[in-house]
Scaffold this motif. Structure first.
Motif, PDB file in Angstrom:
ATOM      1  N   VAL A 160       0.796  -1.260   0.008  1.00  0.00           N
ATOM      2  CA  VAL A 160       0.203  -0.082  -0.049  1.00  0.00           C
ATOM      3  C   VAL A 160       0.891   1.432  -0.007  1.00  0.00           C
ATOM      4  CG1 VAL A 160      -1.587   1.306   1.193  1.00  0.00           C
ATOM      5  CG2 VAL A 160      -2.112  -1.025   1.124  1.00  0.00           C
ATOM      6  N   TRP A 161       1.842   1.279   0.491  1.00  0.00           N
ATOM      7  CA  TRP A 161       2.918   2.403   0.891  1.00  0.00           C
ATOM      8  C   TRP A 161       3.509   2.579  -0.735  1.00  0.00           C
ATOM      9  CZ3 TRP A 161       3.484   6.629   3.146  1.00  0.00           C
ATOM     10  CH2 TRP A 161       4.790   7.283   3.134  1.00  0.00           C
ATOM     11  N   PHE A 162       4.031   1.641  -0.847  1.00  0.00           N
ATOM     12  CA  PHE A 162       4.460   1.798  -2.488  1.00  0.00           C
ATOM     13  C   PHE A 162       3.808   2.223  -3.600  1.00  0.00           C
ATOM     14  CE2 PHE A 162       5.759  -0.319  -6.527  1.00  0.00           C
ATOM     15  CZ  PHE A 162       7.072   0.274  -6.729  1.00  0.00           C
ATOM     16  N   GLN A 163       2.197   1.826  -3.434  1.00  0.00           N
ATOM     17  CA  GLN A 163       1.459   2.464  -4.571  1.00  0.00           C
ATOM     18  C   GLN A 163       1.078   3.818  -4.189  1.00  0.00           C
ATOM     19  OE1 GLN A 163       0.337   1.270  -7.217  1.00  0.00           O
ATOM     20  NE2 GLN A 163       1.333  -0.696  -6.996  1.00  0.00           N
ATOM     21  N   MET A 164       1.160   4.182  -2.615  1.00  0.00           N
ATOM     22  CA  MET A 164       0.923   5.366  -2.431  1.00  0.00           C
ATOM     23  C   MET A 164       2.124   6.662  -2.658  1.00  0.00           C
ATOM     24  SD  MET A 164      -1.952   6.123  -0.209  1.00  0.00           S
ATOM     25  CE  MET A 164      -3.117   5.151   0.482  1.00  0.00           C
ATOM     26  N   GLU A 165       3.168   6.106  -2.707  1.00  0.00           N
ATOM     27  CA  GLU A 165       4.129   6.848  -3.023  1.00  0.00           C
ATOM     28  C   GLU A 165       4.255   7.019  -4.703  1.00  0.00           C
ATOM     29  OE1 GLU A 165       6.967   8.561  -1.167  1.00  0.00           O
ATOM     30  OE2 GLU A 165       5.013   8.264  -0.241  1.00  0.00           O
ATOM     31  N   LEU A 166       3.922   6.049  -5.510  1.00  0.00           N
ATOM     32  CA  LEU A 166       3.411   6.156  -6.883  1.00  0.00           C
ATOM     33  C   LEU A 166       2.552   7.145  -7.139  1.00  0.00           C
ATOM     34  CD1 LEU A 166       4.044   2.369  -8.226  1.00  0.00           C
ATOM     35  CD2 LEU A 166       5.845   4.292  -8.183  1.00  0.00           C
ATOM     36  N   ALA A 167       1.624   7.217  -6.290  1.00  0.00           N
ATOM     37  CA  ALA A 167       0.432   8.167  -6.669  1.00  0.00           C
ATOM     38  C   ALA A 167       0.389   9.499  -6.071  1.00  0.00           C
ATOM     39  CB  ALA A 167      -0.987   7.489  -5.905  1.00  0.00           C
ATOM     40  N   ARG A 168       1.571   9.847  -5.224  1.00  0.00           N
ATOM     41  CA  ARG A 168       1.797  10.909  -4.520  1.00  0.00           C
ATOM     42  C   ARG A 168       1.905  12.336  -5.585  1.00  0.00           C
ATOM     43  NH1 ARG A 168       3.624  12.916   0.372  1.00  0.00           N
ATOM     44  NH2 ARG A 168       3.975  10.659   1.240  1.00  0.00           N
ATOM     45  N   PRO A 169       2.656  12.005  -6.803  1.00  0.00           N
ATOM     46  CA  PRO A 169       2.258  13.344  -7.904  1.00  0.00           C
ATOM     47  C   PRO A 169       1.003  13.583  -8.233  1.00  0.00           C
ATOM     48  CG  PRO A 169       4.364  11.760  -8.156  1.00  0.00           C
ATOM     49  CD  PRO A 169       3.549  11.330  -7.197  1.00  0.00           C
ATOM     50  N   ALA A 170       0.097  12.519  -8.333  1.00  0.00           N
ATOM     51  CA  ALA A 170      -1.115  12.914  -8.618  1.00  0.00           C
ATOM     52  C   ALA A 170      -2.113  13.227  -7.363  1.00  0.00           C
ATOM     53  CB  ALA A 170      -1.810  11.446  -9.041  1.00  0.00           C
ATOM     54  N   MET A 171      -1.723  12.995  -6.276  1.00  0.00           N
ATOM     55  CA  MET A 171      -2.326  13.652  -5.169  1.00  0.00           C
ATOM     56  C   MET A 171      -1.895  15.275  -5.002  1.00  0.00           C
ATOM     57  SD  MET A 171      -4.085  13.769  -2.283  1.00  0.00           S
ATOM     58  CE  MET A 171      -4.332  11.817  -2.066  1.00  0.00           C
ATOM     59  N   MET A 172      -0.779  15.582  -5.470  1.00  0.00           N
ATOM     60  CA  MET A 172      -0.325  16.967  -5.428  1.00  0.00           C
ATOM     61  C   MET A 172      -1.082  17.583  -6.380  1.00  0.00           C
ATOM     62  SD  MET A 172       3.625  16.493  -4.235  1.00  0.00           S
ATOM     63  CE  MET A 172       3.834  18.278  -4.258  1.00  0.00           C
ATOM     64  N   ALA A 173      -1.157  17.249  -7.521  1.00  0.00           N
ATOM     65  CA  ALA A 173      -1.954  17.655  -8.835  1.00  0.00           C
ATOM     66  C   ALA A 173      -3.323  17.989  -8.166  1.00  0.00           C
ATOM     67  CB  ALA A 173      -1.747  16.818 -10.090  1.00  0.00           C
ATOM     68  N   ALA A 174      -3.984  16.792  -7.729  1.00  0.00           N
ATOM     69  CA  ALA A 174      -5.347  17.049  -7.349  1.00  0.00           C
ATOM     70  C   ALA A 174      -5.619  18.189  -6.153  1.00  0.00           C
ATOM     71  CB  ALA A 174      -5.617  15.674  -6.723  1.00  0.00           C
ATOM     72  N   MET A 175      -4.638  18.388  -5.163  1.00  0.00           N
ATOM     73  CA  MET A 175      -4.655  19.509  -4.324  1.00  0.00           C
ATOM     74  C   MET A 175      -4.711  20.690  -5.047  1.00  0.00           C
ATOM     75  SD  MET A 175      -4.805  18.440  -1.343  1.00  0.00           S
ATOM     76  CE  MET A 175      -4.614  17.007   0.007  1.00  0.00           C
ATOM     77  N   ILE A 176      -3.727  20.880  -6.053  1.00  0.00           N
ATOM     78  CA  ILE A 176      -3.709  22.337  -7.002  1.00  0.00           C
ATOM     79  C   ILE A 176      -5.184  22.456  -7.466  1.00  0.00           C
ATOM     80  CG2 ILE A 176      -2.751  23.366  -8.928  1.00  0.00           C
ATOM     81  CD1 ILE A 176      -1.010  23.431  -6.440  1.00  0.00           C
ATOM     82  N   LEU A 177      -5.681  21.384  -8.180  1.00  0.00           N
ATOM     83  CA  LEU A 177      -7.130  21.552  -8.727  1.00  0.00           C
ATOM     84  C   LEU A 177      -8.140  21.948  -7.767  1.00  0.00           C
ATOM     85  CD1 LEU A 177      -7.230  18.672 -11.107  1.00  0.00           C
ATOM     86  CD2 LEU A 177      -6.822  20.719 -11.596  1.00  0.00           C
ATOM     87  N   ILE A 178      -8.042  21.183  -6.545  1.00  0.00           N
ATOM     88  CA  ILE A 178      -8.924  21.731  -5.303  1.00  0.00           C
ATOM     89  C   ILE A 178      -8.767  23.174  -5.201  1.00  0.00           C
ATOM     90  CG2 ILE A 178      -9.376  21.287  -2.821  1.00  0.00           C
ATOM     91  CD1 ILE A 178      -9.084  18.503  -3.380  1.00  0.00           C
ATOM     92  N   ALA A 179      -7.667  23.581  -4.932  1.00  0.00           N
ATOM     93  CA  ALA A 179      -7.431  25.106  -4.675  1.00  0.00           C
ATOM     94  C   ALA A 179      -7.794  25.904  -5.584  1.00  0.00           C
ATOM     95  CB  ALA A 179      -5.784  25.391  -4.443  1.00  0.00           C
TER      96      ALA A 179
END
Length: 366
Positions: A277-296
């Protein structure tokens, strides 16, 4: 292209400033906590600062998505207040094209964070644990993986020696060791006893060894003095939970080494769900940061004035907090095996990005 570079540079400046402020705050908090925790151990401010500096990287890395949403809020509020966003929109650019550059920049920062900061966190986290252990002198239980073996170390509950344990493999809950060998050390005489067992089951306060062969190493001929026992009990201060936790948090392993580490866990018989799970979370971290920008952007890219600004900032930050906790909830569900690692890692950023894009299209492009 010029506008894209301008937006990317401006976002990076804002991100750097906010990251520096939060890094300093986290460092001061860690330093104060270190001084308080070890106040009776005689450490000075310089040593406390060094320990805090080792720990601050992990704390900073864990809140990086929240720093991202704050930097996005600051960027779009600044563009809206200076009427730059109005000018950009008047030039014919759609709202999504305006948001795309900061989102892609945040994703690129996320890639660099996973590639560079993640291994740094793993290294500094290990150094921090070593520094704290050197001051505390409390933890004696350790566990590690060889190529295809499990190694543990424990102290006796009543003191007076240590035991090094090797096993070919273990049960997923770490309560049973198979093909186990126990090497018992006396504080003054060194190794005094070796026990080999077909199976070692951990029960409260003791190991229960099955088909055990007991070799007294202080005898002239340990092989001749061997005693075979159907069942043998050894005191222990270990628990199955401590053994599982002894492998360390998944973030203590650099992301580049996680696939091999996961293979080692599974070969040893342990469950590698948390690490997957942590490995997949790290792979998805760039997508999470992009999603944060979209929310802002969804809440703050409009031309706002006066009291509307505060409401927009609160809604944007609240959306970022909600997505952050959704990510943590999905990680817990993935660790418990209720959802797959891929679903736990990729669903939160996908949901957050989809809702943010829908809101941007509704509010900005009709």
């Amino acid at each position: 292209m010029i506008l894209a570079r301008y937006l990317a540079r401006r976002y990076l400046r804002v991100l750097t400033l906010i990251a520096a402020v939060f890094g300093l705050i986290l460092f001061l908090i860690d330093m104060i906590e270190t001084v308080r925790r070890f106040s009776g151990r005689g450490i000075g401010l310089s040593e406390a600062a060094g320990i805090a500096a080792l720990n601050v990287t992990g704390s900073f890395y864990s809140i990086l998505p929240l720093i991202t949403v704050l930097s996005g809020i600051a960027l779009f509020i600044g563009l809206a207040r200076s009427s730059e966003m109005v000018a950009i929109r008047a030039s014919g650019r759609s709202a999504l094209r305006c948001v795309a550059v900061p989102a892609l920049t945040a994703a690129a920062v996320g890639v660099l964070a996973v590639a560079l900061v993640n291994p740094l966190v793993a290294v500094t986290g290990g150094l921090y644990d070593d520094a704290v252990a050197a001051i505390d002198r409390n933890g004696q239980q350790t566990v590690s993986l060889g190529e295809s073996e499990v190694w543990l170390r424990q102290g006796f509950p009543q003191g007076g020696g240590q035991v090094v344990i090797r096993a070919a493999r273990t049960s997923p809950d770490a309560a049973v060791l198979y093909q186990a060998s126990f090497l018992i050390f006396d504080e003054s005489r060194g190794p005094v006893r070796r026990i080999e067992a077909r199976e070692a089951r951990l029960e409260p306060g003791e190991w229960v060894l099955t088909d055990a062969r007991d070799f007294p190493l202080d005898a002239p001929n340990p092989q001749a003095a061997m005693v075979v026992r159907d069942e043998l009990r050894l005191p222990s201060d270990l628990t199955a939970q401590r053994i599982r936790e002894g492998f360390g948090r998944p973030d203590s392993v650099p992301v580049w080494q996680l696939p091999a580490f996961i293979d080692g866990l599974e070969r040893a018989g342990f469950s590698a769900a948390r690490h997957k799970v942590w490995f997949q979370m790290e792979l998805a971290r760039p997508a999470m940061m992009a999603a944060m920008i979209l929310i802002a952007a969804a809440f703050t890219m409009q031309h706002v004035r006066g009291r509307n600004t505060g409401a927009a900032v609160l809604m944007a930050f609240g959306g970022g907090i909600a997505l952050f906790f959704l990510r943590n909830l999905a990680q817990v569900l993935g660790d418990n095996g209720q959802i797959t690692p891929e679903m736990a890692a990729w669903t939160p950023p996908a949901v957050g990005a989809a809702l943010a894009v829908a809101l941007i299209l509704k509010r900005e492009d009709g």
